[in-house]
Design an enzyme around this catalytic site. Structure first.
Site, PDB file in Angstrom:
ATOM      1  CB  SER A  14      -0.769   0.468   1.025  1.00 21.31           C
ATOM      2  OG  SER A  14      -0.243   0.232   2.793  1.00 21.31           O
ATOM      3  CG  ASN A  15       3.239   2.206   3.022  1.00 22.78           C
ATOM      4  OD1 ASN A  15       3.698   3.381   3.376  1.00 22.78           O
ATOM      5  ND2 ASN A  15       3.477   1.629   4.145  1.00 22.78           N
ATOM      6  CG  ASN A 110      11.971   1.386   7.035  1.00 24.76           C
ATOM      7  OD1 ASN A 110      11.390   0.541   5.848  1.00 24.76           O
ATOM      8  ND2 ASN A 110      11.953   1.203   8.288  1.00 24.76           N
ATOM      9  CG  HIS A 112       9.592   2.548  12.451  1.00 25.80           C
ATOM     10  ND1 HIS A 112       9.625   0.507  12.124  1.00 25.80           N
ATOM     11  CD2 HIS A 112       9.059   1.916  13.476  1.00 25.80           C
ATOM     12  CE1 HIS A 112       9.456   0.031  13.163  1.00 25.80           C
ATOM     13  NE2 HIS A 112       9.375   1.259  13.950  1.00 25.80           N
ATOM     14  CG  ASP A 148      13.192   0.014  12.718  1.00 30.56           C
ATOM     15  OD1 ASP A 148      13.049   0.163  11.192  1.00 30.56           O
ATOM     16  OD2 ASP A 148      12.448  -1.037  12.966  1.00 30.56           O
ATOM     17  CD  GLU A 177       2.353   3.523   7.381  1.00 28.20           C
ATOM     18  OE1 GLU A 177       2.721   2.208   6.050  1.00 28.20           O
ATOM     19  OE2 GLU A 177       3.340   2.313   8.670  1.00 28.20           O
TER      20      GLU A 177
HETATM   21  C1  GRF Z   1       3.984  -0.418   6.920  1.00 23.76           C
HETATM   22  O1  GRF Z   1       3.100  -0.617   7.931  1.00 23.76           O
HETATM   23  C2  GRF Z   1       5.209  -0.329   7.004  1.00 23.76           C
HETATM   24  O2  GRF Z   1       5.399   0.852   7.731  1.00 23.76           O
HETATM   25  C3  GRF Z   1       6.788  -1.575   7.620  1.00 23.76           C
HETATM   26  O3  GRF Z   1       5.492  -2.219   6.700  1.00 23.76           O
HETATM   27  C4  GRF Z   1       3.666  -1.832   6.790  1.00 23.76           C
HETATM   28  C5  GRF Z   1       4.000  -2.191   5.289  1.00 23.76           C
HETATM   29  O4  GRF Z   1       2.606  -2.030   4.194  1.00 23.76           O
HETATM   30  N1  GRF Z   1       7.436  -1.120   7.358  1.00 23.76           N
HETATM   31  P1  GRF Z   1       2.222  -1.257   2.957  1.00 23.76           P
HETATM   32  O5  GRF Z   1       2.854  -3.138   2.383  1.00 23.76           O
HETATM   33  O6  GRF Z   1       3.309  -1.080   2.757  1.00 23.76           O
HETATM   34  O7  GRF Z   1       1.150  -2.341   2.310  1.00 23.76           O
END
Ligand code: GRF
Length: 203
Positions: A14-15, A110, A112, A148, A177
Site C-alpha cells: 500500500s505504501n 524506509n 516505520h 530503524d 504513512e
Molecule cells: C507498513 O506499516 C510499514 O510501516 C511497515 O510495513 C508495512 C507495510 O505495509 N514497514 P504495505 O506493504 O506498504 O501496505
C-alpha cells in the site's frame, strides 16, 4: 531531479501504491524502475503489474530475516541494471546490510509504523498499544546499519483511541504513512534534504 526508484517489499504494497499514485498525479517527480519482493505471492507484485511496472520475486535464501550474501548482490545488480538511484523499503521485512547501503549511499529510505526512536522492530503499533501511549504514528527515515535507527526525514502522529485494536491503530497509522512517504520523496527529488549528523535538514 527525477528520482529513479527501486521499491522493495514483502506484503501488501500500500505504501508503494501511495508513491505510484503521487507519480501518476504529477505531484512526485519520480519513476519506479523496478519492484522487488522477497515473497513470491506478495500483493505488491500484483500492484506493480497493474501499473505496468517491472516487478519480480527474488529469493533471499538462505537468510530468513536479512538481505545478505549472494542474494544481496543479486538485488544490487538488478537495481543498478534498472537504473535505480534510490531504494525505497516499502514494507520489506528484512534487515538490509552494509553492502546494499554502500551501493546506494544515503539513498535508502524506509517507512516505520511508529514514532522512532520509540518502538523499533516488529509490530510497532501493537507495542505502542501495549505500552499505553496516547499518540502513535509513522517515520520515514534514511536507513543506516542499525535497525530503524537512521536519520529521520518525516514523522506523522495519530491519536490512540479508546477501544483501539492493533488492527484499527495500524489502519490509522497507514493513512499517514501514505502521506508521509510521498512527502519525504518529494523533498529528496527537490534536493531539499541534507544530512547533518543525526539530523536531516529540510531546506
Ligand atoms: C507498513 O506499516 C510499514 O510501516 C511497515 O510495513 C508495512 C507495510 O505495509 N514497514 P504495505 O506493504 O506498504 O501496505
Amino acid at each position: 531531479m527525477k528520482l529513479k526508484l527501486a521499491v522493495l517489499g514483502s506484503g501488501s504494497g500500500s505504501n508503494m501504491q501511495s508513491i505510484v499514485d503521487a507519480i501518476e498525479a504529477g505531484t512526485l517527480d519520480a519513476e519506479i524502475v523496478c519492484v522487488l519482493a522477497d515473497v513470491p505471492d506478495a500483493k505488491i507484485l500484483e500492484r506493480a503489474a497493474k501499473h505496468g511496472l517491472p516487478g519480480r520475486y527474488v529469493s533471499c535464501a538462505p537468510f530468513k530475516t536479512k538481505l545478505d550474501g549472494e542474494a544481496e548482490q543479486e538485488y544490487i545488480r538488478i537495481m543498478k541494471e534498472a537504473g535505480a538511484d534510490t531504494v525505497v523499503l516499502a514494507g520489506f521485512m528484512r534487515i538490509v546490510k552494509p553492502g546494499l547501503l554502500a551501493a546506494f549511499p544515503n539513498r535508502v529510505l524506509n517507512i516505520h509504523p511508529a514514532l522512532l526512536p520509540a518502538f523499533p522492530g516488529l509490530h510497532s503499533w501493537k507495542q505502542a498499544l501495549d505500552y499505553g501511549t496516547k499518540v502513535a504514528g509513522c517515520t520515514v527515515h534514511f536507513v543506516d546499519a542499525g535497525t530503524d535507527s537512521g536519520p529521520i526525514i518525516v514523522q506523522k502522529c495519530v491519536p490512540v483511541e479508546e477501544g483501539d485494536t492493533p488492527e484499527t491503530l495500524h489502519a490509522r497509522i497507514q493513512v499517514q504513512e501514505h502521506i508521509a512517504f510521498p512527502e519525504a520523496l518529494r523533498h529528496l527529488a527537490a534536493g531539499r534534504l541534507r544530512i547533518e549528523g543525526r539530523r536531516v535538514i529540510i531546506g
